[in-house]
Design a protein around this motif. Sequence first.
Motif, short mmCIF file in Angstrom:
data_model
loop_
_atom_site.label_atom_id
_atom_site.label_comp_id
_atom_site.label_asym_id
_atom_site.label_seq_id
_atom_site.Cartn_x
_atom_site.Cartn_y
_atom_site.Cartn_z
N TYR A 207 36.66 -29.69 5.48
CA TYR A 207 36.39 -31.01 6.05
C TYR A 207 38.00 -31.91 6.17
O TYR A 207 38.05 -32.32 7.18
CB TYR A 207 35.55 -31.83 5.25
CG TYR A 207 35.34 -33.14 5.69
CD1 TYR A 207 34.63 -33.75 6.90
CD2 TYR A 207 36.02 -34.35 4.93
CE1 TYR A 207 34.35 -35.01 7.35
CE2 TYR A 207 35.99 -35.74 5.55
CZ TYR A 207 35.15 -35.96 6.67
OH TYR A 207 34.89 -37.25 6.85
N ILE A 208 38.42 -31.66 4.95
CA ILE A 208 39.99 -32.30 4.93
C ILE A 208 40.77 -31.60 6.10
O ILE A 208 41.79 -32.40 6.86
CB ILE A 208 40.57 -32.10 3.59
CG1 ILE A 208 39.67 -33.03 2.79
CG2 ILE A 208 42.05 -32.75 3.45
CD1 ILE A 208 40.24 -32.83 1.43
N VAL A 209 40.87 -30.22 6.03
CA VAL A 209 41.61 -29.64 7.21
C VAL A 209 41.19 -30.22 8.59
O VAL A 209 42.09 -30.07 9.33
CB VAL A 209 41.56 -28.06 6.80
CG1 VAL A 209 42.13 -27.33 8.04
CG2 VAL A 209 42.21 -27.74 5.51
N VAL A 210 40.05 -30.01 8.85
CA VAL A 210 39.31 -30.31 10.09
C VAL A 210 39.86 -31.76 10.48
O VAL A 210 40.36 -32.12 11.67
CB VAL A 210 37.89 -30.27 10.25
CG1 VAL A 210 37.28 -30.92 11.62
CG2 VAL A 210 37.57 -28.74 10.07
N MET A 211 39.74 -32.73 9.53
CA MET A 211 40.22 -34.11 9.96
C MET A 211 41.88 -34.28 10.17
O MET A 211 41.95 -35.06 10.82
CB MET A 211 39.62 -35.01 8.76
CG MET A 211 38.17 -35.23 8.79
SD MET A 211 37.53 -35.95 10.11
CE MET A 211 38.08 -37.50 10.35
N LEU A 212 42.55 -33.45 9.63
CA LEU A 212 43.92 -33.70 9.54
C LEU A 212 44.23 -32.92 10.80
O LEU A 212 45.53 -33.54 11.48
CB LEU A 212 44.50 -32.91 8.29
CG LEU A 212 44.54 -33.90 6.96
CD1 LEU A 212 45.19 -33.12 5.80
CD2 LEU A 212 45.21 -35.10 7.25
N TYR A 213 43.80 -31.92 11.14
CA TYR A 213 44.70 -30.87 12.15
C TYR A 213 43.71 -30.52 13.24
O TYR A 213 44.26 -30.13 14.09
CB TYR A 213 44.83 -29.49 11.34
CG TYR A 213 45.83 -29.67 10.39
CD1 TYR A 213 47.24 -30.13 10.43
CD2 TYR A 213 45.31 -29.63 8.98
CE1 TYR A 213 48.06 -30.31 9.44
CE2 TYR A 213 46.28 -29.82 7.82
CZ TYR A 213 47.56 -30.17 7.97
OH TYR A 213 48.42 -30.38 7.02
#
Length: 207
Positions: free
Chosen positions: A94-100
């Motif tokens: 989720y964090i990777v998707v939201m960041l990149y």
Amino acid sequence: MSASGWWEAASRRVPIAGWPAWARWLAVALLYLWLFAGFWLMFKGSQGIRLLGLAMFAAGLPLLAHSGRILMRERSRPADRRYVRQFMPAMLLYIVVMLYVWPLQQGMPPGWLKTATVLSPVVPIIWVIWGSICYVLASDEMQRLQHLVALAIGVSVVCVASLALGFLGAARMIVLNGSLALMMVYPAVCITYGVARCVLVWRARSE
């Protein structure tokens, strides 16, 4: 060895029940400080700093599920460890998707690709919800009742708060961002549910 596995090995050598109260609270406080620092770095500075923050957050996330057990002087159950193995990769995704990934939608024309990019954060959230369901199903009857009551309390609080904010917004006493309000429903339910369950567990232990 993963952070969760390291914690299990360390807790066997130094039983949590033998820790003084100040040491247990200090350990949990330091864990949350570490997680906050990693989360803050993910949105600050250069690409390298953001990756460092992501690595810090990823290292501390598996231990988050054990923080409640630390304060209650209990060992983590197999169900807790299974939940960590499901929760951790889902939240990291989720964090990777939201960041990149999600920011890419800003330059996309309307279409199926933009729709998929915009909705991409929903996939890891579904993964988290599925892991939570499996965790509740692996609990005993009393724990399931606590989960159910806590969820009912959390949903009721969020519904009343949403209704009150809706009336204030309709009367133009406050200005609401509809998209942001909808995105905050799930985190609000999670927070109120978590607080309610902590209270229920504490009351059950004090009886």
